[in-house]
Write a protein that holds these residues in place. Structure first.
Motif, PDB file in Angstrom:
ATOM      1  N   UNK A 187       0.833  -1.198   0.000  1.00  0.00           N
ATOM      2  CA  UNK A 187       0.000   0.000   0.000  1.00  0.00           C
ATOM      3  C   UNK A 187       0.874   1.258   0.000  1.00  0.00           C
ATOM      4  N   UNK A 188       1.875   1.273   0.858  1.00  0.00           N
ATOM      5  CA  UNK A 188       2.730   2.462   0.983  1.00  0.00           C
ATOM      6  C   UNK A 188       3.577   2.687  -0.259  1.00  0.00           C
ATOM      7  N   UNK A 189       4.016   1.589  -0.887  1.00  0.00           N
ATOM      8  CA  UNK A 189       4.831   1.746  -2.093  1.00  0.00           C
ATOM      9  C   UNK A 189       4.063   2.518  -3.145  1.00  0.00           C
ATOM     10  N   UNK A 190       2.748   2.184  -3.245  1.00  0.00           N
ATOM     11  CA  UNK A 190       1.942   2.902  -4.251  1.00  0.00           C
ATOM     12  C   UNK A 190       1.847   4.378  -3.901  1.00  0.00           C
ATOM     13  N   UNK A 191       1.632   4.650  -2.611  1.00  0.00           N
ATOM     14  CA  UNK A 191       1.447   6.047  -2.202  1.00  0.00           C
ATOM     15  C   UNK A 191       2.725   6.869  -2.358  1.00  0.00           C
ATOM     16  N   UNK A 192       3.869   6.227  -2.101  1.00  0.00           N
ATOM     17  CA  UNK A 192       5.117   7.001  -2.052  1.00  0.00           C
ATOM     18  C   UNK A 192       5.891   6.905  -3.358  1.00  0.00           C
ATOM     19  N   UNK A 193       5.237   6.368  -4.383  1.00  0.00           N
ATOM     20  CA  UNK A 193       5.973   6.049  -5.605  1.00  0.00           C
ATOM     21  C   UNK A 193       6.707   7.244  -6.176  1.00  0.00           C
ATOM     22  N   UNK A 194       6.025   8.393  -6.224  1.00  0.00           N
ATOM     23  CA  UNK A 194       6.650   9.519  -6.907  1.00  0.00           C
ATOM     24  C   UNK A 194       7.331  10.465  -5.937  1.00  0.00           C
ATOM     25  N   UNK A 195       7.811   9.931  -4.840  1.00  0.00           N
ATOM     26  CA  UNK A 195       8.524  10.738  -3.836  1.00  0.00           C
ATOM     27  C   UNK A 195       7.739  11.965  -3.430  1.00  0.00           C
TER      28      UNK A 195
END
Lengths: 235, 246
Positions: free
Chosen positions: B178-186
């Motif tokens: 879940x977090x990877x998707x949210x933080x993908x674009x820094x």
């Protein structure tokens, strides 16, 4: 060291004369990320993959290649936490040598001391061997040097070597490409190409680390930008 | 031809298995999950937020004594996921170490130094047979003088990394996805966004909407680098903001 309950060695001989804990430690190294080193005519380069468990990890917080003294660097394959212990002990050894002799520790001496520590942990009571193999790169009065130290504590000087997951392919590649009169820049290119051989995914300045030492006798880790420059040259 | 399993002891103490694994360390990771709690940490542009579930198994228990968030110094916080008793030992030693650091060197212990110290201690337990690894994953947070907000996670194997966001515990993998998707674009989250990302990540992964007394939230902010545990009212505000946003 440790509790007296464990004053016996956990690494003991099998009937066939092997020290199986050391063999298992080498297996742990063999499943670690690939790393390699090349000794050039005018310097040494060491490099490693830097695959992190998630994109959420801040890659600038991780540095796999460490500087032991201003003119000696080290990289590992295997268990990161064990590596940190060895780095810390090496720093102390180097500093003690300097305090006593008022000169920087020669590469061979430092390698010998690290190796001695690793050997201790294969014989002392209540401890297991280190699950790392090290590649130590240095430049002192004896010129550029590259040493590999194994969990057993044995060490050898290499012209070029590799460790970790892709060791056999990497070594074959290095054997073909290595020449005695290689320059440091060529060695960097060759090390990048070697890492690329077994690399899963897109290689970039953020997922590999490279450390070099030249005739200036200053070991340093390349920045991601510098690695990108070398990668562009290699393309 | 190498001999079999070290006499069967490779499962009982931290010696290598034939495949080069340390079973006791792997079992320690399982113990962290067995506690049944999930925790999340998120680092924003100028703040760090950690959230964990607050499960009080018995109504007769004093709720205020059930906590996994520990201040180590005024400026450093630690969120321990896993075995509570092991966590308390770790916290006690960390507090001692941080205080000694301040005394010895004259300045506050930085986040990464504390994280490294915890990780190095954990490594000792993986190499010496007389002590088992701790069944705790520790998330350490603080504001670094040079680098700003910092979040580190230390595990029973002795690994530690800095994270932009991370998770630990039962639903660790789901939360990380879940977090990877949210933080993908820094993204550079503000304080409110940081806290709300952390809380909504937990809600999404556990598929339940929390009440303020079911979670614990700890923060550090650049404007006020003290480690603070949010009060019920503050948690409620954030929960309301999240539900209004959706």
């Amino acid at each position: 060291m440790g509790d007296s309950q464990y004053s016996f060695s956990l690494t003991t001989f099998s009937p066939s004369g092997k020290l199986v804990q050391i063999e298992h430690a080498l297996t742990a190294v063999g499943s670690g990320q690939t790393s390699l080193g090349i000794k050039a005519a005018n310097g040494v380069v060491i490099a490693t993959e830097k695959k992190l468990p998630s994109i959420l990890v801040d890659e600038s917080s991780v540095q796999k290649i460490q500087t032991l003294t201003p003119n000696i660097g080290v990289v590992y394959s295997g268990m990161g936490p064990d590596f940190r212990v060895l780095v810390r002990k090496s720093w102390k050894q180097a500093e003690q040598y300097h305090r006593l002799y008022k000169e920087p520790i020669p590469v061979t001496q430092l390698v010998r001391e690290i190796a001695a520590v690793m050997q201790e942990f294969t014989q002392s009571g209540g401890v297991r061997p280190f699950g790392v193999s090290l590649l130590v790169a240095g430049f002192d009065d004896n010129g550029p040097q590259l040493y590999q130290v194994d969990p057993s504590g044995s060490y050898f000087s290499w012209k070029a070597s590799a460790m970790g997951k892709n060791v056999s392919n990497a070594k074959t590649f290095l054997e073909k490409r290595y020449t005695d009169d290689m320059e440091l820049d060529d060695a960097v290119h060759t090390s990048i190409l070697t890492l690329k051989e077994g690399f899963e995914g897109q290689i970039s300045g953020k997922n590999i680390e490279i450390g070099i030492i030249g005739a200036d006798k200053q070991f340093r880790v390349l920045t991601p930008a510098e690695i990108e420059d070398y990668l562009a040259e290699v393309e | 031809m190498s001999r079999g399993s070290g006499g069967g002891y490779d499962r009982h103490i931290t010696i290598f298995s034939p495949e080069g694994r340390l079973f006791q360390v792997e079992y320690a990771f399982k113990a962290v999950k067995a506690a049944g709690i999930t925790s999340i940490g998120v680092r924003g542009k100028d703040s760090v937020c950690v959230v964990t579930q607050k499960k009080v198994p018995d109504k007769l228990l004093d709720q205020t004594s059930v906590s996994h968030l520990f201040p180590i110094t005024k400026y450093l916080g630690l969120l321990a996921t896993g075995m509570t008793a092991d966590a308390r030992t770790l916290v006690q030693q960390a507090r001692n170490e941080a205080a000694e650091f301040r005394f010895r060197y004259g300045y506050e212990m930085p986040v990464d130094v504390l994280a490294k110290w915890i990780a190095d201690k954990s490594q000792v337990y993986t190499q010496h047979a007389y002590m088992r690894p701790l069944g705790v994953v520790a998330m350490v947070l603080g504001i670094d003088d040079e680098f700003g907000p910092r979040l580190y996670k230390c595990d029973p194997a002795g690994h530690f990394f800095g994270h932009k966001a991370t998770s630990a515990g039962l639903k660790e993998q789901e939360a990380i996805n879940f977090l990877e998707k949210k933080m993908k674009n820094d993204p550079a989250f503000t304080y409110e966004e940081t806290v709300q990302t952390a809380i909504s990540a937990l809600q999404s992964v556990l598929q339940e909407d929390f009440k303020a007394n079911e979670i614990e939230v700890g923060v550090v902010r650049q404007e006020n680098p003290v480690f603070r545990v949010l009060s019920m009212e503050e948690i409620d505000e954030h929960l309301t903001a999240i539900s209004e946003r959706d």
